[in-house]
Motif scaffolding. Structure first.
Motif, PDB file in Angstrom:
ATOM      1  N   ALA A  38       0.690  -1.047  -0.019  1.00 43.33           N
ATOM      2  CA  ALA A  38      -0.024   0.039  -0.072  1.00 43.33           C
ATOM      3  C   ALA A  38       0.868   1.227  -0.017  1.00 43.33           C
ATOM      4  O   ALA A  38       1.882   1.483   0.548  1.00 43.33           O
ATOM      5  N   ASP A  39       0.348   2.196  -0.962  1.00 39.61           N
ATOM      6  CA  ASP A  39       1.201   3.678  -1.137  1.00 39.61           C
ATOM      7  C   ASP A  39       0.024   4.621  -0.590  1.00 39.61           C
ATOM      8  O   ASP A  39      -0.484   5.225  -1.335  1.00 39.61           O
ATOM      9  N   GLU A  40      -0.031   4.839   0.732  1.00 40.25           N
ATOM     10  CA  GLU A  40      -0.989   5.764   1.248  1.00 40.25           C
ATOM     11  C   GLU A  40      -0.633   7.106   1.558  1.00 40.25           C
ATOM     12  O   GLU A  40       0.642   7.287   1.509  1.00 40.25           O
ATOM     13  N   THR A  41      -1.502   8.267   1.238  1.00 37.26           N
ATOM     14  CA  THR A  41      -1.021   9.536   1.454  1.00 37.26           C
ATOM     15  C   THR A  41      -1.105   9.669   2.855  1.00 37.26           C
ATOM     16  O   THR A  41      -1.512   8.978   3.612  1.00 37.26           O
ATOM     17  N   THR A  42      -0.563  10.746   3.316  1.00 35.26           N
ATOM     18  CA  THR A  42      -0.308  11.292   4.609  1.00 35.26           C
ATOM     19  C   THR A  42      -1.778  11.239   5.308  1.00 35.26           C
ATOM     20  O   THR A  42      -2.111  10.635   6.572  1.00 35.26           O
ATOM     21  N   ARG A  87     -21.833  -2.748   3.883  1.00 36.58           N
ATOM     22  CA  ARG A  87     -20.926  -3.701   3.289  1.00 36.58           C
ATOM     23  C   ARG A  87     -20.036  -3.264   1.982  1.00 36.58           C
ATOM     24  O   ARG A  87     -18.997  -3.274   1.845  1.00 36.58           O
ATOM     25  N   GLU A  88     -21.067  -2.684   1.125  1.00 41.71           N
ATOM     26  CA  GLU A  88     -20.552  -2.198   0.021  1.00 41.71           C
ATOM     27  C   GLU A  88     -19.762  -0.858   0.057  1.00 41.71           C
ATOM     28  O   GLU A  88     -18.758  -0.858  -0.662  1.00 41.71           O
ATOM     29  N   LEU A  89     -19.923  -0.139   1.206  1.00 38.39           N
ATOM     30  CA  LEU A  89     -19.321   1.102   1.275  1.00 38.39           C
ATOM     31  C   LEU A  89     -17.860   0.550   1.769  1.00 38.39           C
ATOM     32  O   LEU A  89     -16.615   1.256   1.191  1.00 38.39           O
ATOM     33  N   ALA A  90     -17.673  -0.401   2.709  1.00 41.62           N
ATOM     34  CA  ALA A  90     -16.537  -1.041   3.409  1.00 41.62           C
ATOM     35  C   ALA A  90     -15.707  -1.308   1.911  1.00 41.62           C
ATOM     36  O   ALA A  90     -14.366  -1.460   1.868  1.00 41.62           O
ATOM     37  N   ALA A  91     -16.359  -2.223   1.009  1.00 39.96           N
ATOM     38  CA  ALA A  91     -15.876  -2.824  -0.131  1.00 39.96           C
ATOM     39  C   ALA A  91     -15.229  -1.722  -0.957  1.00 39.96           C
ATOM     40  O   ALA A  91     -13.985  -1.754  -1.655  1.00 39.96           O
ATOM     41  N   GLU A  92     -15.901  -0.613  -1.287  1.00 41.65           N
ATOM     42  CA  GLU A  92     -15.320   0.651  -2.156  1.00 41.65           C
ATOM     43  C   GLU A  92     -14.130   1.125  -1.606  1.00 41.65           C
ATOM     44  O   GLU A  92     -13.294   1.394  -2.034  1.00 41.65           O
ATOM     45  N   SER A  96     -10.377   1.469  -3.389  1.00 39.28           N
ATOM     46  CA  SER A  96     -10.119   2.796  -3.714  1.00 39.28           C
ATOM     47  C   SER A  96      -8.677   2.808  -2.833  1.00 39.28           C
ATOM     48  O   SER A  96      -7.670   3.682  -3.240  1.00 39.28           O
ATOM     49  N   SER A  97      -8.501   2.149  -1.813  1.00 33.30           N
ATOM     50  CA  SER A  97      -7.119   2.337  -0.953  1.00 33.30           C
ATOM     51  C   SER A  97      -5.997   1.506  -1.502  1.00 33.30           C
ATOM     52  O   SER A  97      -5.036   1.728  -1.242  1.00 33.30           O
ATOM     53  N   ARG A  98      -6.449   0.741  -2.342  1.00 34.05           N
ATOM     54  CA  ARG A  98      -5.569  -0.267  -3.046  1.00 34.05           C
ATOM     55  C   ARG A  98      -4.421   0.414  -3.953  1.00 34.05           C
ATOM     56  O   ARG A  98      -5.011   1.314  -4.573  1.00 34.05           O
TER      57      ARG A  98
END
Length: 110
Positions: A38-42, A87-92, A96-98
């Protein structure tokens, strides 16, 4: 009970307990790889640090809640719909964080 299954609409599969276990096991293995890459922003990292529950873990918990709700005679379509939406919100959010891998990262393995 049949009405409850029909209310889910297309795209939602009904799994038995073994199917759920297999799905969760596969997602746990995938999450380990995703967390390493993962490459997350600050800002994303700060928000994630504040929330002790990962998106994938939230998905698993909602799956468990949906399984539990399926066996409750008081369950309504509204209850089920709300859990499915969450559940769909968590999936989205998980998707998006990948991070998308760069093509040259595949060649560095050889």
């Amino acid at each position: 009970m049949a009405k409850w299954f029909q209310a889910d609409g297309p795209g939602y599969e009904h799994m038995d307990e073994q199917g759920i276990v297999d799905l969760v096991s596969a997602e746990e293995e995938e999450d380990i790889c995703d967390e390493e890459d993962a490459d997350e922003t600050t800002e994303d990292a700060t928000k994630r640090a504040q929330c002790p529950v990962s998106h994938a873990e939230a998905m698993r918990m909602f799956d468990q809640c949906l399984t539990w709700l399926r066996f409750q005679p008081e369950a309504t379509v509204s209850n089920t719909s709300t859990l499915v939406e969450l559940r769909e919100l968590a999936a989205e959010k998980r998707q998006s964080s990948r991070k998308q891998s760069k093509i040259d990262s595949f060649f560095s393995r050889f």
